[in-house]
Motif scaffolding. Structure first.
Motif, PDB file in Angstrom:
ATOM      1  N   LYS A  81       1.222  -1.218  -0.065  1.00  0.00           N
ATOM      2  CA  LYS A  81       0.037  -0.120   0.274  1.00  0.00           C
ATOM      3  C   LYS A  81       0.664   1.598  -0.003  1.00  0.00           C
ATOM      4  CE  LYS A  81      -3.613   2.466   2.442  1.00  0.00           C
ATOM      5  NZ  LYS A  81      -5.223   1.929   3.887  1.00  0.00           N
ATOM      6  N   ILE A  82       1.198   2.469  -1.134  1.00  0.00           N
ATOM      7  CA  ILE A  82       1.502   3.590  -1.223  1.00  0.00           C
ATOM      8  C   ILE A  82       0.622   4.928  -1.231  1.00  0.00           C
ATOM      9  CG2 ILE A  82       3.190   4.038  -2.449  1.00  0.00           C
ATOM     10  CD1 ILE A  82       3.638   2.116  -3.706  1.00  0.00           C
ATOM     11  N   ASN A  83       0.876   5.485  -0.462  1.00  0.00           N
ATOM     12  CA  ASN A  83       0.149   7.322  -0.477  1.00  0.00           C
ATOM     13  C   ASN A  83       0.943   8.288  -1.255  1.00  0.00           C
ATOM     14  OD1 ASN A  83      -2.704   6.158   0.728  1.00  0.00           O
ATOM     15  ND2 ASN A  83      -1.488   5.395   2.275  1.00  0.00           N
ATOM     16  N   LEU A  84       0.671   8.328  -2.223  1.00  0.00           N
ATOM     17  CA  LEU A  84       1.973   9.553  -2.342  1.00  0.00           C
ATOM     18  C   LEU A  84       1.474  10.790  -2.276  1.00  0.00           C
ATOM     19  CD1 LEU A  84       3.110   7.974  -6.117  1.00  0.00           C
ATOM     20  CD2 LEU A  84       4.346   8.186  -3.810  1.00  0.00           C
ATOM     21  N   LYS A  85       2.110  11.710  -1.988  1.00  0.00           N
ATOM     22  CA  LYS A  85       1.892  13.420  -1.592  1.00  0.00           C
ATOM     23  C   LYS A  85       2.663  14.256  -2.418  1.00  0.00           C
ATOM     24  CE  LYS A  85      -0.465  12.992   2.610  1.00  0.00           C
ATOM     25  NZ  LYS A  85      -0.085  13.405   4.086  1.00  0.00           N
ATOM     26  N   SER A 138      -5.695  14.051  -1.260  1.00  0.00           N
ATOM     27  CA  SER A 138      -4.334  14.237  -1.120  1.00  0.00           C
ATOM     28  C   SER A 138      -3.440  13.760  -1.439  1.00  0.00           C
ATOM     29  CB  SER A 138      -3.962  13.186   0.951  1.00  0.00           C
ATOM     30  OG  SER A 138      -4.367  11.903   0.487  1.00  0.00           O
ATOM     31  N   GLY A 139      -3.480  13.063  -2.485  1.00  0.00           N
ATOM     32  CA  GLY A 139      -2.556  12.560  -3.790  1.00  0.00           C
ATOM     33  C   GLY A 139      -3.000  11.510  -4.798  1.00  0.00           C
ATOM     34  N   VAL A 140      -2.495  10.466  -3.710  1.00  0.00           N
ATOM     35  CA  VAL A 140      -2.704   9.216  -5.502  1.00  0.00           C
ATOM     36  C   VAL A 140      -2.605   7.961  -4.163  1.00  0.00           C
ATOM     37  CG1 VAL A 140      -1.532   7.696  -7.124  1.00  0.00           C
ATOM     38  CG2 VAL A 140      -2.024   9.966  -7.415  1.00  0.00           C
ATOM     39  N   GLU A 141      -3.170   7.063  -3.866  1.00  0.00           N
ATOM     40  CA  GLU A 141      -3.260   5.706  -3.351  1.00  0.00           C
ATOM     41  C   GLU A 141      -3.183   4.564  -4.303  1.00  0.00           C
ATOM     42  OE1 GLU A 141      -5.821   3.855   0.473  1.00  0.00           O
ATOM     43  OE2 GLU A 141      -6.229   6.010  -0.330  1.00  0.00           O
ATOM     44  N   ILE A 142      -1.869   4.097  -4.070  1.00  0.00           N
ATOM     45  CA  ILE A 142      -2.090   2.805  -4.508  1.00  0.00           C
ATOM     46  C   ILE A 142      -2.058   1.250  -4.458  1.00  0.00           C
ATOM     47  CG2 ILE A 142      -0.150   1.464  -6.159  1.00  0.00           C
ATOM     48  CD1 ILE A 142       1.258   4.331  -6.952  1.00  0.00           C
ATOM     49  N   GLU A 143      -2.627   0.456  -4.297  1.00  0.00           N
ATOM     50  CA  GLU A 143      -2.316  -0.939  -3.392  1.00  0.00           C
ATOM     51  C   GLU A 143      -1.958  -1.948  -4.726  1.00  0.00           C
ATOM     52  OE1 GLU A 143      -5.100  -2.504  -0.835  1.00  0.00           O
ATOM     53  OE2 GLU A 143      -5.124  -0.762  -0.001  1.00  0.00           O
ATOM     54  N   THR A 151       9.662  -9.507  -4.132  1.00  0.00           N
ATOM     55  CA  THR A 151      10.794  -8.735  -5.513  1.00  0.00           C
ATOM     56  C   THR A 151      10.129  -8.102  -5.725  1.00  0.00           C
ATOM     57  OG1 THR A 151      10.863 -11.292  -6.116  1.00  0.00           O
ATOM     58  CG2 THR A 151      12.532 -11.313  -4.314  1.00  0.00           C
ATOM     59  N   ILE A 152       8.862  -8.778  -6.262  1.00  0.00           N
ATOM     60  CA  ILE A 152       8.665  -7.563  -7.834  1.00  0.00           C
ATOM     61  C   ILE A 152       7.711  -6.472  -7.167  1.00  0.00           C
ATOM     62  CG2 ILE A 152       6.346  -7.323  -9.545  1.00  0.00           C
ATOM     63  CD1 ILE A 152       7.064 -10.707 -10.324  1.00  0.00           C
ATOM     64  N   LEU A 153       7.478  -7.203  -6.299  1.00  0.00           N
ATOM     65  CA  LEU A 153       6.929  -5.466  -5.253  1.00  0.00           C
ATOM     66  C   LEU A 153       8.385  -4.584  -4.901  1.00  0.00           C
ATOM     67  CD1 LEU A 153       3.911  -6.714  -2.861  1.00  0.00           C
ATOM     68  CD2 LEU A 153       4.063  -5.494  -4.943  1.00  0.00           C
ATOM     69  N   GLN A 154       8.484  -4.734  -4.944  1.00  0.00           N
ATOM     70  CA  GLN A 154      10.278  -4.103  -4.412  1.00  0.00           C
ATOM     71  C   GLN A 154      10.832  -3.216  -5.803  1.00  0.00           C
ATOM     72  OE1 GLN A 154      12.983  -6.603  -2.960  1.00  0.00           O
ATOM     73  NE2 GLN A 154      12.062  -6.300  -0.588  1.00  0.00           N
ATOM     74  N   THR A 155      10.676  -4.284  -6.871  1.00  0.00           N
ATOM     75  CA  THR A 155      10.824  -3.505  -8.141  1.00  0.00           C
ATOM     76  C   THR A 155       9.941  -2.722  -8.569  1.00  0.00           C
ATOM     77  OG1 THR A 155      11.657  -5.426  -9.063  1.00  0.00           O
ATOM     78  CG2 THR A 155      11.656  -4.271 -10.715  1.00  0.00           C
ATOM     79  N   PHE A 156       8.340  -3.111  -8.401  1.00  0.00           N
ATOM     80  CA  PHE A 156       7.748  -1.862  -8.961  1.00  0.00           C
ATOM     81  C   PHE A 156       7.641  -0.766  -7.891  1.00  0.00           C
ATOM     82  CE2 PHE A 156       3.959   0.045  -7.469  1.00  0.00           C
ATOM     83  CZ  PHE A 156       2.964   0.940  -8.944  1.00  0.00           C
ATOM     84  N   LEU A 157       8.529  -0.565  -6.863  1.00  0.00           N
ATOM     85  CA  LEU A 157       8.741   0.562  -5.633  1.00  0.00           C
ATOM     86  C   LEU A 157       9.848   1.364  -6.439  1.00  0.00           C
ATOM     87  CD1 LEU A 157       7.291   2.036  -3.934  1.00  0.00           C
ATOM     88  CD2 LEU A 157       8.670   0.392  -1.549  1.00  0.00           C
ATOM     89  N   ILE A 158      11.026   1.148  -6.659  1.00  0.00           N
ATOM     90  CA  ILE A 158      12.379   1.251  -7.465  1.00  0.00           C
ATOM     91  C   ILE A 158      11.620   2.210  -8.328  1.00  0.00           C
ATOM     92  CG2 ILE A 158      14.869   1.050  -8.554  1.00  0.00           C
ATOM     93  CD1 ILE A 158      14.057  -1.098  -6.146  1.00  0.00           C
TER      94      ILE A 158
END
Length: 742
Positions: free
Chosen positions: A4-8, A38-43, A49-56
């Motif tokens: 779960k990612i919250n971006l502002k 407040s911005g963008v919310e992602i799940e 390991t693929i989630l880490q690649t996604f985050l990078i």
């Protein structure tokens, strides 16, 4: 796992959702993305390991216009999403998402604009997620089409297909439209008669420019008044109609090749001209345009087309055009069609309007390279309302109303200060109304309710009076901050400086703690307070405000201080410009202090020197004499004039005496500027504070700032200048916001 990612930050209206959709699909991840207040919310769900690649890759490959200021990440158990989808935006919650500024037409849209095979060929409102209007069309957050002035234009099937296609660069481009379904232009005569619409209107307007007429053109944030910049007759006529005597006009060039034909931009200035923000950039002239474009100055304010309508017009012409703000003298830029037909018909022979409403006016930004660094002179279109991020958190919600001249205001919360677009000089009823409307507009956009109001110390600033009224009405505390301390705080906050600094705040005027007018200040500052350690020896402004507009009065004041009544017999330009009786009256006013307040302003010293050299005895706009003096600087001249430092005073008397006696007149501007830089070095050595901040309108003088930086850096000082907000009063509100939180 589920991530779960919250971006502002600036993450809406920049193609962020389609980018995430493509990235998640490429990596085989399931989940969703949504715009919220407040911005963008992602799940996203998938292998760890693929989630880490996604985050990078999310951070490394984000769209060029996206700015992430805050990222919250949480790992959770998966819930079994079946696909990745883009969900409908939700508008509830605290409004923290950053509104993007208006961005110049991108290369891809430009290519389509002039491609006869493209469906948007010559369409003056072409855009995509990488370019186009944002700040000037949004009504409320989140940034979705129903919340913009485009809501009245239902998309045709083709545009809707693009808008809903996640792999298309127009996916959720809120202003998306075409000839079939979007806004269009209409051309009116000055008497209000409709002349033509759509392409015919543009063609008729282009012919009018070729014929030497003056036209008004509705752009992104307001109207421009345009005419051929190479012909003196229409430029002078525009000056006469606007009653704008000598203040320089900006000039729009079709491309960099045309810019280089008329001017000599440096590589840094070229980069500014070509940036997505497309500001006006002050650059050295090569070939003279019409003499009335920038009378008496060696620089011209140049910029490139930034809207598709501008591109269409300029491409059809073989000459650059004056493109100055469409407004009555000292009033805000006109943005609405009816207002344009009523007011601009006084100046323009034809008026080109369009039916996409401008929700908030936004003047062109102006930049200048000062001391080797790009510095905003006016921060507006392309930059506002992007925030300044602080290195600390504000404990309260702050409304900072700025100064009176070159006004901007700001709202501050958490570690964020959002500066408004340029408001202008808040000196008459129209600009006061505009200022108040813009304050409430920005607060409404962010659902912002201030806990503290901050203003300038000057009791006669209209912004100070408004702040007093507003704070009393809303029953919230009011804080007043000294003008020059706010300048230095602005520089400190922008550059992320902590600890003590020597602040050198030089400008035309600012109200001091002692009730006199300051403007040549050396202060030891931190975020807790300041001490005024040195300042220019005060002198009288004979006639008060009149002295600001008449450099000859400033010269007389200094001459009276040096020679008394003997001035009457001196053959100097400032003296001979007055009658004998006039000199007697001015001497009486000076000697008795009648409407002649004391000032320590370096800006006024520039005026006095310009008068002594007969460069300018009266001025028609602020800073005119100083700009003309700056143009005469020769970097090969290294010497300077004498001066005294006594107690807390910098005594300018030896300097002015030496100028009067100097027979090498052409070297005086350089020696004077070198003297000011040498004073800065001497005071810095005496105070022995490593960090030195330069602020105030005088610190927009390129040779002065360059010389100060050279002298101080060679002695181990760290010199900081403005880069993101103006050194002039357009940056005051940032310093005020910081002060209000202390």
């Amino acid at each position: 796992m589920r991530l779960k990612i919250n971006l502002k930050g600036a993450v809406q209206g920049v193609g962020f959702r389609p980018f995430v959709f493509r990235l998640a699909s490429e990596l085989g991840l399931k989940g969703w993305i949504i715009n919220d207040s407040s911005g963008v919310e992602i799940e996203v769900e998938g292998d760890e390991t693929i989630l880490q690649t996604f985050l990078i890759r999310l951070n490394a490959e984000k769209p060029p216009l996206a700015h992430i200021y805050s990222q919250e990440v949480e790992y959770l158990e998966d819930v079994g999403y079946s696909s990745f989808e883009i969900r409908e935006s939700k508008g509830e919650g605290r409004k923290e998402v950053l509104v993007l500024p208006d961005i110049a037409t991108c290369d891809e849209c430009l290519k389509e604009l002039f491609d006869p095979q493209d469906k948007r060929y010559m369409y003056p409102f072409i855009n995509c997620t990488n370019c186009g209007p944002r700040f000037t069309i949004i009504e409320k957050l989140p940034y979705d089409r129903p919340n913009t002035s485009m809501k009245v234009f239902p998309m045709c099937e083709d545009c809707l297909r693009e808008y809903e296609d996640p792999v298309n660069r127009r996916f959720h481009a809120q202003p998306n439209a075409c000839h079939v379904c979007g806004p269009w232009v209409s051309l009116y005569a000055s008497d209000g008669k409709l002349l033509a619409e759509r392409g015919d209107a543009i063609n008729l307007l282009i012919k009018a420019l070729r014929d030497g007429l003056i036209v008004a053109v509705k752009g992104i944030g307001g109207f421009h008044l345009m005419c051929d910049a190479t012909r003196e007759e229409p430029v002078k006529l525009l000056r006469d109609r606007k009653r704008r005597l000598e203040k320089p006009f900006a000039v729009m060039f079709k491309d960099m090749e045309q810019v280089s034909e008329y001017a000599e931009p440096t590589e840094l200035e070229k980069a500014l001209l070509l940036s997505p923000e497309r500001p006006i950039v002050l650059i050295k002239k090569r070939k003279e345009l019409a003499p009335s474009v920038a009378p008496g100055l060696k620089r011209v304010g140049a910029f490139l087309p930034y809207s598709p309508l501008h591109h269409i017009i300029l491409k059809a012409l073989d000459f650059p055009v004056v493109a100055t703000s469409g407004n009555l003298s000292d009033e805000p830029i006109v943005k609405d069609n009816e207002e344009a037909l009523r007011k601009l018909s006084l100046f323009a022979d034809m008026i080109l309007v369009h039916n996409r409403d401008i929700k908030r006016r936004c003047d062109d930004s102006v930049f200048k390279v000062v001391g080797g660094i790009p510095q905003p002179i006016r921060r507006s279109r392309g930059y506002a309302p992007l925030p300044v991020k602080l290195s600390f958190k504000l404990p309260k919600k702050i409304l900072a109303v700025g100064g009176m001249l070159k006004n901007t205001f700001a709202i501050g919360f958490d570690d964020t200060v959002i500066l408004s677009q340029h408001v202008g000089d808040v000196e008459n009823l129209e600009t006061q109304k505009s200022f108040e409307g813009m304050v409430f507009d920005l607060m409404t956009l962010y659902e912002f309710k201030p806990e503290v109001v901050v203003c300038d110390l000057h009791p006669r600033y209209e912004t100070t009076r408004w702040a007093e009224y507003f704070s009393q009405k809303e029953n919230i505390p009011l804080i007043k901050v000294q003008h020059h301390y706010a300048h230095i705080l602005s520089c400190m906050a922008e550059r992320g400086i902590n600890g003590k600094v020597l602040g050198i705040a030089w400008d035309g005027t600012g109200y001091g703690d002692d009730g006199t007018l300051w403007g040549g200040e050396f202060m030891i500052c931190d975020y807790q307070g300041y001490e005024r350690v040195f300042y220019m020896k005060p002198f009288r402004l004979i006639g008060g405000e009149k002295a600001v507009k008449e450099p000859r009065r400033m010269a007389l004041s200094l001459l009276f201080e040096l020679y008394g009544k003997d001035v009457f017999d001196m053959s100097l330009p400032a003296v001979s410009s007055f009658t004998n009786s006039g000199l007697v009256n001015l001497y009486t006013a000076w000697s008795k202090g009648i409407n002649s307040p004391y000032s320590s302003s370096v800006g006024r010293l520039f005026d006095a020197v310009a008068s002594l050299l007969n460069i300018k005895q009266t001025i028609s706009y602020e800073g005119q004499a100083a700009m003309m003096l700056e143009d005469l600087y020769d970097p090969s001249i290294k010497d300077h004039y004498p001066y005294f430092i006594e107690e807390k005073h910098i005594n300018w008397k030896p300097t002015i005496l030496a100028i009067i006696e100097d027979r090498e007149k052409e070297k005086i501007p350089s020696r004077f500027i070198n003297t000011l830089a040498k004073i800065c070095l001497d005071v810095s050595i005496r105070m022995d504070v490593e960090q030195v901040c330069l602020s105030g309108g005088v610190m927009q003088n390129d040779p002065l700032v360059s010389k100060i930086k050279e002298l101080l850096s060679n002695r181990g000082f760290k010199v900081y200048t403005h880069q993101r907000v103006p050194a002039n009063d357009g940056g005051l509100c940032l310093g005020q916001a910081v002060y209000g939180s202390l």
